[in-house]
Design a protein around this motif. Sequence first.
Motif, PDB file in Angstrom:
ATOM      1  N   LEU A  20       0.821  -1.209   0.000  1.00 51.78           N
ATOM      2  CA  LEU A  20       0.000   0.000   0.000  1.00 51.78           C
ATOM      3  C   LEU A  20       0.856   1.261   0.000  1.00 51.78           C
ATOM      4  O   LEU A  20       0.546   2.237  -0.687  1.00 51.78           O
ATOM      5  CB  LEU A  20      -0.936   0.004   1.212  1.00 51.78           C
ATOM      6  N   ASP A  21       1.929   1.244   0.759  1.00 53.72           N
ATOM      7  CA  ASP A  21       2.820   2.409   0.814  1.00 53.72           C
ATOM      8  C   ASP A  21       3.382   2.710  -0.567  1.00 53.72           C
ATOM      9  O   ASP A  21       3.349   3.856  -1.026  1.00 53.72           O
ATOM     10  CB  ASP A  21       3.937   2.143   1.828  1.00 53.72           C
ATOM     11  N   GLU A  22       3.879   1.684  -1.248  1.00 49.17           N
ATOM     12  CA  GLU A  22       4.430   1.880  -2.596  1.00 49.17           C
ATOM     13  C   GLU A  22       3.354   2.324  -3.578  1.00 49.17           C
ATOM     14  O   GLU A  22       3.569   3.218  -4.395  1.00 49.17           O
ATOM     15  CB  GLU A  22       5.075   0.594  -3.095  1.00 49.17           C
ATOM     16  N   ALA A  23       2.186   1.692  -3.512  1.00 46.81           N
ATOM     17  CA  ALA A  23       1.123   1.966  -4.481  1.00 46.81           C
ATOM     18  C   ALA A  23       0.575   3.382  -4.356  1.00 46.81           C
ATOM     19  O   ALA A  23       0.138   3.969  -5.351  1.00 46.81           O
ATOM     20  CB  ALA A  23      -0.005   0.950  -4.319  1.00 46.81           C
ATOM     21  N   PHE A  24       0.592   3.950  -3.140  1.00 45.91           N
ATOM     22  CA  PHE A  24      -0.038   5.254  -2.929  1.00 45.91           C
ATOM     23  C   PHE A  24       0.959   6.402  -2.753  1.00 45.91           C
ATOM     24  O   PHE A  24       0.545   7.524  -2.467  1.00 45.91           O
ATOM     25  CB  PHE A  24      -0.992   5.184  -1.730  1.00 45.91           C
ATOM     26  N   GLN A  25       2.245   6.175  -2.948  1.00 43.12           N
ATOM     27  CA  GLN A  25       3.220   7.252  -2.794  1.00 43.12           C
ATOM     28  C   GLN A  25       2.919   8.433  -3.717  1.00 43.12           C
ATOM     29  O   GLN A  25       3.096   9.579  -3.336  1.00 43.12           O
ATOM     30  CB  GLN A  25       4.644   6.745  -3.049  1.00 43.12           C
ATOM     31  N   ASP A  26       2.465   8.158  -4.945  1.00 40.86           N
ATOM     32  CA  ASP A  26       2.210   9.230  -5.909  1.00 40.86           C
ATOM     33  C   ASP A  26       0.730   9.576  -6.027  1.00 40.86           C
ATOM     34  O   ASP A  26       0.336  10.334  -6.917  1.00 40.86           O
ATOM     35  CB  ASP A  26       2.759   8.843  -7.286  1.00 40.86           C
ATOM     36  N   ASP A  27      -0.104   9.035  -5.147  1.00 50.16           N
ATOM     37  CA  ASP A  27      -1.537   9.309  -5.187  1.00 50.16           C
ATOM     38  C   ASP A  27      -1.808  10.747  -4.746  1.00 50.16           C
ATOM     39  O   ASP A  27      -1.188  11.234  -3.788  1.00 50.16           O
ATOM     40  CB  ASP A  27      -2.260   8.334  -4.250  1.00 50.16           C
ATOM     41  N   PRO A  28      -2.720  11.459  -5.417  1.00 50.34           N
ATOM     42  CA  PRO A  28      -2.987  12.854  -5.054  1.00 50.34           C
ATOM     43  C   PRO A  28      -3.439  13.037  -3.605  1.00 50.34           C
ATOM     44  O   PRO A  28      -3.048  14.011  -2.954  1.00 50.34           O
ATOM     45  CB  PRO A  28      -4.097  13.277  -6.030  1.00 50.34           C
ATOM     46  N   VAL A  29      -4.253  12.120  -3.098  1.00 52.93           N
ATOM     47  CA  VAL A  29      -4.736  12.268  -1.720  1.00 52.93           C
ATOM     48  C   VAL A  29      -3.603  12.026  -0.726  1.00 52.93           C
ATOM     49  O   VAL A  29      -3.455  12.769   0.249  1.00 52.93           O
ATOM     50  CB  VAL A  29      -5.945  11.346  -1.453  1.00 52.93           C
ATOM     51  N   SER A  30      -2.772  11.027  -0.973  1.00 52.39           N
ATOM     52  CA  SER A  30      -1.615  10.805  -0.106  1.00 52.39           C
ATOM     53  C   SER A  30      -0.685  12.010  -0.130  1.00 52.39           C
ATOM     54  O   SER A  30      -0.123  12.396   0.904  1.00 52.39           O
ATOM     55  CB  SER A  30      -0.853   9.544  -0.530  1.00 52.39           C
ATOM     56  N   GLY A  31      -0.523  12.619  -1.296  1.00 53.88           N
ATOM     57  CA  GLY A  31       0.295  13.821  -1.409  1.00 53.88           C
ATOM     58  C   GLY A  31      -0.283  14.992  -0.637  1.00 53.88           C
ATOM     59  O   GLY A  31       0.455  15.840  -0.119  1.00 53.88           O
ATOM     60  N   TRP A  32      -1.603  15.047  -0.541  1.00 54.54           N
ATOM     61  CA  TRP A  32      -2.259  16.110   0.234  1.00 54.54           C
ATOM     62  C   TRP A  32      -2.100  15.843   1.736  1.00 54.54           C
ATOM     63  O   TRP A  32      -1.808  16.760   2.500  1.00 54.54           O
ATOM     64  CB  TRP A  32      -3.733  16.188  -0.149  1.00 54.54           C
ATOM     65  N   TYR A 155     -19.389   0.096  -2.053  1.00 58.75           N
ATOM     66  CA  TYR A 155     -19.069   1.523  -1.962  1.00 58.75           C
ATOM     67  C   TYR A 155     -17.552   1.687  -1.874  1.00 58.75           C
ATOM     68  O   TYR A 155     -16.843   0.825  -1.361  1.00 58.75           O
ATOM     69  CB  TYR A 155     -19.729   2.119  -0.708  1.00 58.75           C
ATOM     70  N   LEU A 156     -17.066   2.816  -2.361  1.00 63.54           N
ATOM     71  CA  LEU A 156     -15.653   3.186  -2.278  1.00 63.54           C
ATOM     72  C   LEU A 156     -15.506   4.681  -2.485  1.00 63.54           C
ATOM     73  O   LEU A 156     -16.457   5.360  -2.879  1.00 63.54           O
ATOM     74  CB  LEU A 156     -14.835   2.419  -3.324  1.00 63.54           C
ATOM     75  N   GLU A 157     -14.312   5.189  -2.212  1.00 60.07           N
ATOM     76  CA  GLU A 157     -13.962   6.561  -2.584  1.00 60.07           C
ATOM     77  C   GLU A 157     -12.762   6.483  -3.518  1.00 60.07           C
ATOM     78  O   GLU A 157     -11.702   5.999  -3.131  1.00 60.07           O
ATOM     79  CB  GLU A 157     -13.568   7.415  -1.364  1.00 60.07           C
ATOM     80  N   ALA A 158     -12.945   6.934  -4.756  1.00 62.32           N
ATOM     81  CA  ALA A 158     -11.840   6.966  -5.720  1.00 62.32           C
ATOM     82  C   ALA A 158     -10.968   8.177  -5.394  1.00 62.32           C
ATOM     83  O   ALA A 158     -11.473   9.281  -5.220  1.00 62.32           O
ATOM     84  CB  ALA A 158     -12.376   7.056  -7.144  1.00 62.32           C
ATOM     85  N   SER A 159      -9.651   7.943  -5.341  1.00 63.82           N
ATOM     86  CA  SER A 159      -8.753   9.025  -4.961  1.00 63.82           C
ATOM     87  C   SER A 159      -8.047   9.668  -6.147  1.00 63.82           C
ATOM     88  O   SER A 159      -7.286  10.613  -5.969  1.00 63.82           O
ATOM     89  CB  SER A 159      -7.700   8.510  -3.961  1.00 63.82           C
ATOM     90  N   ASN A 160      -8.323   9.162  -7.352  1.00 65.31           N
ATOM     91  CA  ASN A 160      -7.761   9.810  -8.541  1.00 65.31           C
ATOM     92  C   ASN A 160      -8.634   9.475  -9.748  1.00 65.31           C
ATOM     93  O   ASN A 160      -9.437   8.543  -9.711  1.00 65.31           O
ATOM     94  CB  ASN A 160      -6.295   9.411  -8.761  1.00 65.31           C
ATOM     95  N   ALA A 161      -8.477  10.264 -10.801  1.00 68.99           N
ATOM     96  CA  ALA A 161      -9.333  10.126 -11.984  1.00 68.99           C
ATOM     97  C   ALA A 161      -9.138   8.777 -12.666  1.00 68.99           C
ATOM     98  O   ALA A 161     -10.086   8.201 -13.199  1.00 68.99           O
ATOM     99  CB  ALA A 161      -9.053  11.269 -12.956  1.00 68.99           C
ATOM    100  N   PRO A 182      -9.948  20.323   1.320  1.00 72.05           N
ATOM    101  CA  PRO A 182      -9.571  21.735   1.463  1.00 72.05           C
ATOM    102  C   PRO A 182      -8.177  22.000   0.896  1.00 72.05           C
ATOM    103  O   PRO A 182      -7.202  21.360   1.306  1.00 72.05           O
ATOM    104  CB  PRO A 182      -9.597  21.957   2.982  1.00 72.05           C
ATOM    105  N   ASP A 183      -8.112  22.909  -0.067  1.00 70.44           N
ATOM    106  CA  ASP A 183      -6.844  23.229  -0.734  1.00 70.44           C
ATOM    107  C   ASP A 183      -6.161  21.979  -1.277  1.00 70.44           C
ATOM    108  O   ASP A 183      -4.927  21.881  -1.287  1.00 70.44           O
ATOM    109  CB  ASP A 183      -5.882  23.959   0.225  1.00 70.44           C
ATOM    110  N   GLY A 184      -6.964  21.016  -1.704  1.00 68.48           N
ATOM    111  CA  GLY A 184      -6.381  19.756  -2.150  1.00 68.48           C
ATOM    112  C   GLY A 184      -7.132  19.146  -3.303  1.00 68.48           C
ATOM    113  O   GLY A 184      -7.961  19.788  -3.948  1.00 68.48           O
ATOM    114  N   PRO A 185      -6.878  17.872  -3.559  1.00 69.43           N
ATOM    115  CA  PRO A 185      -7.474  17.191  -4.704  1.00 69.43           C
ATOM    116  C   PRO A 185      -8.927  16.789  -4.450  1.00 69.43           C
ATOM    117  O   PRO A 185      -9.450  16.944  -3.349  1.00 69.43           O
ATOM    118  CB  PRO A 185      -6.587  15.950  -4.864  1.00 69.43           C
ATOM    119  N   ARG A 186      -9.506  16.253  -5.460  1.00 71.33           N
ATOM    120  CA  ARG A 186     -10.890  15.789  -5.439  1.00 71.33           C
ATOM    121  C   ARG A 186     -10.915  14.277  -5.238  1.00 71.33           C
ATOM    122  O   ARG A 186     -10.079  13.554  -5.741  1.00 71.33           O
ATOM    123  CB  ARG A 186     -11.543  16.163  -6.765  1.00 71.33           C
TER     124      ARG A 186
END
Length: 197
Positions: A20-32, A155-161, A182-186
């Motif tokens: 999970l750490d490797e997979a989400f390093q470049d994810d917009p929500v993880s970056g936020w 149900y889920l929340e998509a963290s990137n397009a 807030p001040d971050g991604p969608r």
Amino acid sequence: MGVAIRTAGEEDRDLVIRLLDEAFQDDPVSGWVFPGDEYRRTTHHRLMAAFTDIVLADGRIDLTEDGSACALWLSVSADEHADEEGPALVREAVDPQNERVELIGRLTADVHPSERAHAYLWMIGVSPERQGEGLGTALITSVLDRCDREGVPAYLEASNARSRTLYERLGFTVVDRPLDLPDGPRMWPMWREPQAR
């Protein structure tokens, strides 16, 4: 080509966290949540550990036999509400100075549907070098097939397009409206009704 999938156990904890750490390093929500590459590299794994521990205790983690992808699932009952203290406890365990660790938990809990029982895909991670091979789809569809047989929504929340597009192909639709951090991604809360087979 079939993908061999098994249920992860406590002995797989470190593998799941690393994956999970490797997979989400470049994810917009993880970056936020963890702004700055060095900060994210040194801290992000602690959030993935907290998520893994929660799901090992209360849900199920599906893992490809080769350890290259995993999916974290929780069964949510009707009218079940998030633990009010949960996000604060996660923040305390992960990074007490980072209010975004708590905020992301509160914001996603606020949009999480509670009217009907459902399967909740909390996270799915695929090794960066294996992305695009259909491993994530195989992990998700194995559970969605069961949901369809049992008449259970998901149900889920998509963290990137990119992931949103995958989930739409699997029958998920955006619930109500996107969640703008807030001040971050969608993020896109998404629901899938069980489908007749």
